[in-house]
Design an enzyme around this catalytic site. Structure first.
Site, mmCIF file in Angstrom:
data_model
loop_
_atom_site.group_PDB
_atom_site.id
_atom_site.type_symbol
_atom_site.label_atom_id
_atom_site.label_comp_id
_atom_site.label_asym_id
_atom_site.label_seq_id
_atom_site.Cartn_x
_atom_site.Cartn_y
_atom_site.Cartn_z
ATOM 1 N N LYS A 180 0.790 -1.242 0.000
ATOM 2 C CA LYS A 180 0.000 0.000 0.000
ATOM 3 C C LYS A 180 0.822 1.292 0.000
ATOM 4 O O LYS A 180 0.470 2.254 0.680
ATOM 5 C CB LYS A 180 -0.942 0.026 1.213
ATOM 6 C CG LYS A 180 -1.958 -1.089 1.231
ATOM 7 C CD LYS A 180 -2.844 -1.045 2.435
ATOM 8 C CE LYS A 180 -2.137 -1.545 3.671
ATOM 9 N NZ LYS A 180 -3.035 -1.872 4.775
ATOM 10 N N ASP A 216 -5.614 -5.611 10.522
ATOM 11 C CA ASP A 216 -6.943 -4.968 10.549
ATOM 12 C C ASP A 216 -8.084 -5.958 10.273
ATOM 13 O O ASP A 216 -9.203 -5.771 10.748
ATOM 14 C CB ASP A 216 -7.015 -3.762 9.588
ATOM 15 C CG ASP A 216 -6.535 -4.065 8.192
ATOM 16 O OD1 ASP A 216 -6.076 -5.189 7.931
ATOM 17 O OD2 ASP A 216 -6.625 -3.165 7.319
HETATM 18 C C1 BGC Z 1 -2.034 -5.737 3.693
HETATM 19 C C2 BGC Z 1 -2.906 -6.463 4.694
HETATM 20 C C3 BGC Z 1 -4.084 -5.595 5.106
HETATM 21 C C4 BGC Z 1 -4.828 -5.093 3.871
HETATM 22 C C5 BGC Z 1 -6.002 -4.206 4.230
HETATM 23 C C6 BGC Z 1 -2.883 -5.221 2.543
HETATM 24 O O1 BGC Z 1 -2.090 -4.443 1.690
HETATM 25 O O2 BGC Z 1 -1.042 -6.594 3.187
HETATM 26 O O3 BGC Z 1 -2.157 -6.859 5.821
HETATM 27 O O4 BGC Z 1 -4.946 -6.350 5.904
HETATM 28 O O5 BGC Z 1 -3.941 -4.396 3.046
HETATM 29 O O6 BGC Z 1 -5.614 -3.095 4.943
#
Ligand code: BGC
Length: 486
Positions: A180, A216
């Site tokens: 992200k 989360d």
């Molecule tokens: C992460 C996860 C997270 C999800 C939603 C992903 O990019 O790898 O750990 O739960 O985003 O936030």
């Protein structure tokens, strides 16, 4: 689930609009041809579910876990809340562009919450790990100061850290890799709880006791389960996407040597699938389009998180933009003007939601909001037909995202084979996109085994509340065990 009604889809309505209003049928047909790859039929979704199920098994088995694309990470959460949890807890929530600090007071099945949002500036997301954790500690100190907590000793804290982590217990989580848009140095392979504790020590003015670190999705599941005991699955469709669910320990081969079957704890564990990385080993190739390839190649982590890049809020707007740019290049949009639409990141996902909301609400078909968005982007001479075509592309991209998510959830429900399961869902796409929840629900209904029932439930602020609940459950179970030992 319950909703069986077959309403006319936004896409069908657009097509009929198009046929009635369009002066250029040929242009419409060409657009159809170029965007056809974005429509995924049920048969393909079912094939994807089978491949996802195989990836789940691979991620859980001892021999294959280390090379699996879907990591199936143990959370060490063995039990959902039973409603008897009590106390005051601090929670931290880091997982997107914002960071939050929360104070949660759980009493008589009610969780009272006070929170503050802090921005994580881009240079902090991509700077040094030490600076990132110093920023977190400083926000926390500011919050504690404002709430008269600065002198409280050993305040129990739940830390929602929403990135793939290898957990070695409830309070130890090594970051596997950033996702992200985060890229802070020196954090991968490190224990993020330790980094947090060290940052607090560096300040010397706050005293916290990290009792749980969680994803989360786990927070979402826990927050929902606090209200609705049948909640066994947590899903996020926000900046990123992911799901977790309660898995039988007998199916977690890789945990066999680690857990003691006589520990008196329930025979399940919440498994964080990290399904966002599904496809990273080629499992999605038949589904990925030229547009997905382009978005991925231009991202900071090419070749990774490929399922996520077709679904989540960080990428949906960008996929739409790439499609629109292609249509403009072909002379099918904006009179062939490609300049304004060619800027990477220029079409945020909130535009997708706004344009589709207008489509549902604007009976007169003035497309005033869509006109305004396109003009703000710097596109000149926008026509009504352009607006129709842009709305069509938005609908195609968001519908595909909802259907892929539905296939993921259906694969989990079919795997669990529990007669009735509540699925807690959270995230900006699920919350703010006008048709995503309905499309998701309808498609899961079509894809799950006939003997199963489920409901989707919006998890109110799962990642904050959930962190406090995991901390509360951990505290309750610790107390129960020490009672038993007496
Ligand atoms: C992460 C996860 C997270 C999800 C939603 C992903 O990019 O790898 O750990 O739960 O985003 O936030």
């Amino acid at each position: 689930m319950t909703s069986k009604h077959k309403s006319i889809s936004p896409l069908e309505r657009l097509k009929s609009l198009h046929l009635r209003g369009s002066v250029d049928l040929q242009c419409g047909q060409k657009i159809d041809e170029i965007t056809r790859s974005l429509v995924v039929c049920d048969e393909t979704l079912r094939r994807m579910m089978a491949s996802l199920e195989a990836a789940f098994n691979k991620g859980l088995a001892t021999e294959t876990a280390s090379s699996a694309s879907v990591r199936m990470l143990p959370s060490y959460v063995r039990s959902v809340p039973n409603g008897t949890e009590e106390g005051d807890f601090l929670a931290l929530d880091l997982g997107g562009t914002n960071f939050r600090v929360l104070l949660i007071q759980i009493h008589n099945r009610e969780a009272k919450m006070t929170s503050k949002i802090f921005r994580v500036p881009d240079h902090v997301m991509k700077g040094s790990g030490e600076a990132l954790f110093d920023h977190i500690a400083s926000c926390m100190a500011q919050f504690m100061e404002e709430h008269g907590l600065k002198n409280t000793k050993c305040l129990p804290l739940g830390f929602t850290f929403s990135f793939p982590c290898k957990q070695e217990g409830l309070t130890k989580a090594r970051l596997i890799n950033w996702t992200k848009g985060f890229n802070a140095s020196g954090v991968e392979n490190e224990d993020v709880v330790d980094l947090l504790r060290r940052a607090c020590h560096r300040r010397g003015d706050i005293d916290i006791d990290v009792v749980a670190v969680l994803n989360d999705t786990t927070g979402t599941l826990m927050a929902c389960a606090f209200k609705e005991n049948s909640c066994q699955v947590g899903v996020i469709v926000g900046t990123g996407t992911n799901a977790c669910y309660m898995e039988k320990l007998t199916r977690c081969g890789k945990l066999e040597t680690e857990l003691d079957p006589t520990d008196g704890l329930p025979d399940e564990m919440c498994i964080n699938t990290e399904w966002g990385a599904f496809g990273d080993h080629g499992e999605m190739e038949s589904l990925r389009t030229e547009f997905d390839v382009e978005v991925d190649q231009a991202s900071i982590n090419p070749g990774r998180q490929l399922f996520e890049k077709m679904i989540s809020g960080m990428y949906l707007g960008e996929i739409v933009r790439v499609v629109l740019a292609r249509l403009a290049r072909e002379g099918l949009l904006f009179g062939g003007d490609t300049d304004a639409i060619s800027k990477k990141g220029g079409f945020p996902t909130k535009y997708v939601s706004e344009i589709e909301s207008e489509l549902l609400e604007d009976e007169e078909r003035t497309f005033s909001k869509t006109f305004q968005i396109l003009e703000d982007l710097g596109i000149e001479g926008v026509s009504q037909l352009d607006c129709i075509h842009v709305a069509t592309v938005c609908t195609l991209v968001s519908t595909r995202a909802a259907h892929l998510t539905a296939a993921g959830i259906a694969a989990i429900l079919n795997r669990m084979q529990k007669p009735y399961v509540t699925v807690g869902v959270d995230g900006s796409v699920y919350r703010f996109h006008p048709t995503f929840p309905r499309l998701l629900d309808e498609k899961i209904d079509q894809l799950i085994d006939g003997n199963l029932e489920y409901q989707l439930m919006l998890s109110e602020d799962g990642s904050g509340r959930g962190a406090a609940l995991v901390a509360a459950v951990a505290t309750r179970m610790k107390n129960e065990r020490s009672q038993l030992a007496k």
